[in-house]
Design an enzyme around this catalytic site. Structure first.
Site, PDB file in Angstrom:
ATOM      1  N   HIS A  92      53.950  52.194  39.932  1.00  0.00           N
ATOM      2  CA  HIS A  92      54.604  50.910  39.644  1.00  0.00           C
ATOM      3  C   HIS A  92      55.971  51.196  39.051  1.00  0.00           C
ATOM      4  CE1 HIS A  92      50.803  48.819  40.269  1.00  0.00           C
ATOM      5  NE2 HIS A  92      50.219  49.655  39.438  1.00  0.00           N
ATOM      6  N   ASN A 111      48.008  42.210  39.886  1.00  0.00           N
ATOM      7  CA  ASN A 111      47.908  41.458  38.625  1.00  0.00           C
ATOM      8  C   ASN A 111      49.061  41.836  37.697  1.00  0.00           C
ATOM      9  OD1 ASN A 111      45.121  39.964  38.432  1.00  0.00           O
ATOM     10  ND2 ASN A 111      44.742  41.891  39.494  1.00  0.00           N
TER      11      ASN A 111
HETATM   12  N1  NDP Z   1      45.738  43.687  34.703  1.00  0.00           N
HETATM   13  C1  NDP Z   1      45.804  44.821  35.384  1.00  0.00           C
HETATM   14  O1  NDP Z   1      46.723  45.631  35.226  1.00  0.00           O
HETATM   15  C2  NDP Z   1      44.749  45.134  36.363  1.00  0.00           C
HETATM   16  C3  NDP Z   1      43.800  44.208  36.694  1.00  0.00           C
HETATM   17  N2  NDP Z   1      42.819  44.523  37.576  1.00  0.00           N
HETATM   18  C4  NDP Z   1      41.859  43.476  37.893  1.00  0.00           C
HETATM   19  O2  NDP Z   1      40.746  43.588  37.005  1.00  0.00           O
HETATM   20  C5  NDP Z   1      39.571  43.089  37.640  1.00  0.00           C
HETATM   21  C6  NDP Z   1      38.458  44.134  37.558  1.00  0.00           C
HETATM   22  O3  NDP Z   1      38.873  45.308  38.231  1.00  0.00           O
HETATM   23  P1  NDP Z   1      37.827  46.418  38.675  1.00  0.00           P
HETATM   24  O4  NDP Z   1      36.867  46.673  37.587  1.00  0.00           O
HETATM   25  O5  NDP Z   1      38.602  47.531  39.242  1.00  0.00           O
HETATM   26  O6  NDP Z   1      37.072  45.641  39.860  1.00  0.00           O
HETATM   27  P2  NDP Z   1      35.675  46.027  40.543  1.00  0.00           P
HETATM   28  O7  NDP Z   1      35.732  45.442  41.905  1.00  0.00           O
HETATM   29  O8  NDP Z   1      35.408  47.489  40.409  1.00  0.00           O
HETATM   30  O9  NDP Z   1      34.598  45.243  39.665  1.00  0.00           O
HETATM   31  C7  NDP Z   1      34.567  43.857  39.593  1.00  0.00           C
HETATM   32  C8  NDP Z   1      33.122  43.423  39.495  1.00  0.00           C
HETATM   33  O10 NDP Z   1      33.078  42.031  39.204  1.00  0.00           O
HETATM   34  C9  NDP Z   1      32.262  41.377  40.164  1.00  0.00           C
HETATM   35  N3  NDP Z   1      32.754  40.015  40.350  1.00  0.00           N
HETATM   36  C10 NDP Z   1      33.774  39.589  41.129  1.00  0.00           C
HETATM   37  N4  NDP Z   1      33.932  38.264  41.019  1.00  0.00           N
HETATM   38  C11 NDP Z   1      32.998  37.834  40.157  1.00  0.00           C
HETATM   39  C12 NDP Z   1      32.656  36.570  39.620  1.00  0.00           C
HETATM   40  N5  NDP Z   1      33.314  35.459  39.992  1.00  0.00           N
HETATM   41  N6  NDP Z   1      31.637  36.486  38.741  1.00  0.00           N
HETATM   42  C13 NDP Z   1      30.962  37.604  38.381  1.00  0.00           C
HETATM   43  N7  NDP Z   1      31.228  38.833  38.850  1.00  0.00           N
HETATM   44  C14 NDP Z   1      32.245  38.954  39.726  1.00  0.00           C
HETATM   45  C15 NDP Z   1      32.386  42.211  41.408  1.00  0.00           C
HETATM   46  O11 NDP Z   1      31.304  41.962  42.286  1.00  0.00           O
HETATM   47  P3  NDP Z   1      31.508  42.262  43.874  1.00  0.00           P
HETATM   48  O12 NDP Z   1      31.338  43.727  44.019  1.00  0.00           O
HETATM   49  O13 NDP Z   1      30.435  41.430  44.494  1.00  0.00           O
HETATM   50  O14 NDP Z   1      32.882  41.802  44.229  1.00  0.00           O
HETATM   51  C16 NDP Z   1      32.347  43.617  40.814  1.00  0.00           C
HETATM   52  O15 NDP Z   1      31.048  44.041  40.548  1.00  0.00           O
HETATM   53  C17 NDP Z   1      39.984  42.768  39.084  1.00  0.00           C
HETATM   54  O16 NDP Z   1      40.287  41.405  39.223  1.00  0.00           O
HETATM   55  C18 NDP Z   1      41.244  43.593  39.266  1.00  0.00           C
HETATM   56  O17 NDP Z   1      42.086  43.082  40.257  1.00  0.00           O
HETATM   57  C19 NDP Z   1      42.715  45.764  38.118  1.00  0.00           C
HETATM   58  C20 NDP Z   1      43.647  46.714  37.823  1.00  0.00           C
HETATM   59  C21 NDP Z   1      44.776  46.466  36.984  1.00  0.00           C
HETATM   60  O1  OAA Z   2      45.620  49.100  38.860  1.00  0.00           O
HETATM   61  C1  OAA Z   2      46.755  48.930  39.328  1.00  0.00           C
HETATM   62  O2  OAA Z   2      47.516  49.873  39.647  1.00  0.00           O
HETATM   63  C2  OAA Z   2      47.321  47.564  39.482  1.00  0.00           C
HETATM   64  C3  OAA Z   2      46.389  46.585  40.007  1.00  0.00           C
HETATM   65  O3  OAA Z   2      45.450  46.879  40.730  1.00  0.00           O
HETATM   66  C4  OAA Z   2      46.641  45.179  39.661  1.00  0.00           C
HETATM   67  O4  OAA Z   2      47.576  44.904  38.924  1.00  0.00           O
HETATM   68  O5  OAA Z   2      45.873  44.329  40.148  1.00  0.00           O
END
Ligand code: NDP
Ligand code: OAA
Length: 267
Positions: free
Chosen positions: A218, A190
């Protein structure tokens, strides 16, 4: 009192909630939760005593100010659109969804017409403050090299035909544009999309799987007519989700704290 609803009660949603519960984020309350995995919503509601919603519709109709999307790139369109239409600001963690230019422009237009805000935190990278200023010149090159432990890339690697358990040395598993990167690594890169949005330039992305590394690294390179920026962050991953760096959740916490600050530091 800022009232927040959270969609996605995994590593990031839980972390932010804990920072509200322990008073790090002041004058804020988590009032509603939704996760497709009800167990995760239940266990988080034990910490923050918020209402568990049946779906996104129920959550966005509630009495709240800000919706946090911390679910997945597939959740973003529904969560953001419904939040804005119901008069709520939205903070998007799964910024990768906005690699879809049509969706990006649709949500931008909607936020404007509803007089609401869309917040895109810096997430797991640094340097966006300077990068936004560099953008005022001519951007000439944007590169993101991400190196993660094999376990953090496991699902994406399997989808690409790799056998993760056989990776014994550092291997470049992706080199290409930001669009294919987020398609193939939706839970890992992301950061490349937020970097591309900030620079309005399609970042070149390199992803390396390293069985020996313990941190998510990164390396960001931006060349503009104003100057060149090189930033390297080495992030501790969440134990419960090694794909995600703790810094991503801290950056959202900081963003929410700063909403209430009278002095704004950085660009
Ligand atoms: N912007 C950035 O720098 C970053 C962004 N991210 C993103 O942030 C988001 C959250 O990360 P993180 O907390 O680590 O993820 P997790 O997998 O720990 O938690 C996500 C939760 O959301 C649930 N979920 C997934 N899709 C849906 C949906 N459509 N509706 C409702 N619930 C849903 C998942 O369920 P289930 O377990 O069933 O999948 C899970 O319980 C991710 O998309 C990740 O890629 C992460 C790191 C860095
Ligand atoms: O948490 C991170 O290092 C980056 C990541 O997963 C994302 O950008 O989706």
């Amino acid at each position: 009192m800022l009232k927040i609803g959270i969609v996605g009660c995994g590593a990031i949603g839980t972390f932010i909630s804990k920072k509200v519960a322990d008073g790090t984020i002041k004058n804020t309350k988590i009032v509603a939760l939704y996760d497709r995995n009800i167990e995760k919503a239940i266990s988080l509601s034990n910490i923050v005593k918020a209402k568990i919603c049946r779906d996104v519709d129920e959550l966005v109709r509630g009495d709240l100010d800000l919706v946090i999307e911390s679910a997945s790139v597939h959740a973003v369109e529904e969560v953001a659109e419904k939040s804005l239409k119901n008069g709520k600001d939205v903070l998007i963690m799964s910024v990768g969804a906005l690699a879809d230019k049509e969706l990006f422009l649709k949500l931008k237009k909607l936020a404007k017409s509803e007089n609401r805000k869309i917040y895109l935190p810096s997430g797991a990278i640094g340097g966006l403050d300077a990068i936004k200023a560099l953008k005022l010149g001519e951007i000439k090159e944007v590169v993101l090299k991400t190196t993660k432990p094999v376990c953090a890339l496991k699902d994406a690697l399997k989808n690409l035909g790799y056998e993760p358990e056989k990776i014994k040395e550092e291997v470049m598993v992706y080199e290409g544009d930001v669009f294919e990167a987020i398609k193939n690594f939706p839970a890992n890169i992301n950061v490349a999309v937020v970097l591309s949005i900030a620079t309005e330039y399609s970042a070149k992305v390199v992803i390396v799987a390293d069985p020996k590394i313990k941190l998510n690294r990164h390396e960001i390179f931006v060349k503009s007519s104003i100057g060149t920026l090189k930033v390297c962050v080495e992030n501790v991953p969440f134990e419960e989700n090694p794909k995600t760096s703790a810094l991503a959740a801290y950056s959202a916490v900081r963003l929410i704290m700063d909403l209430a600050e009278p002095i704004k530091v950085g660009t």
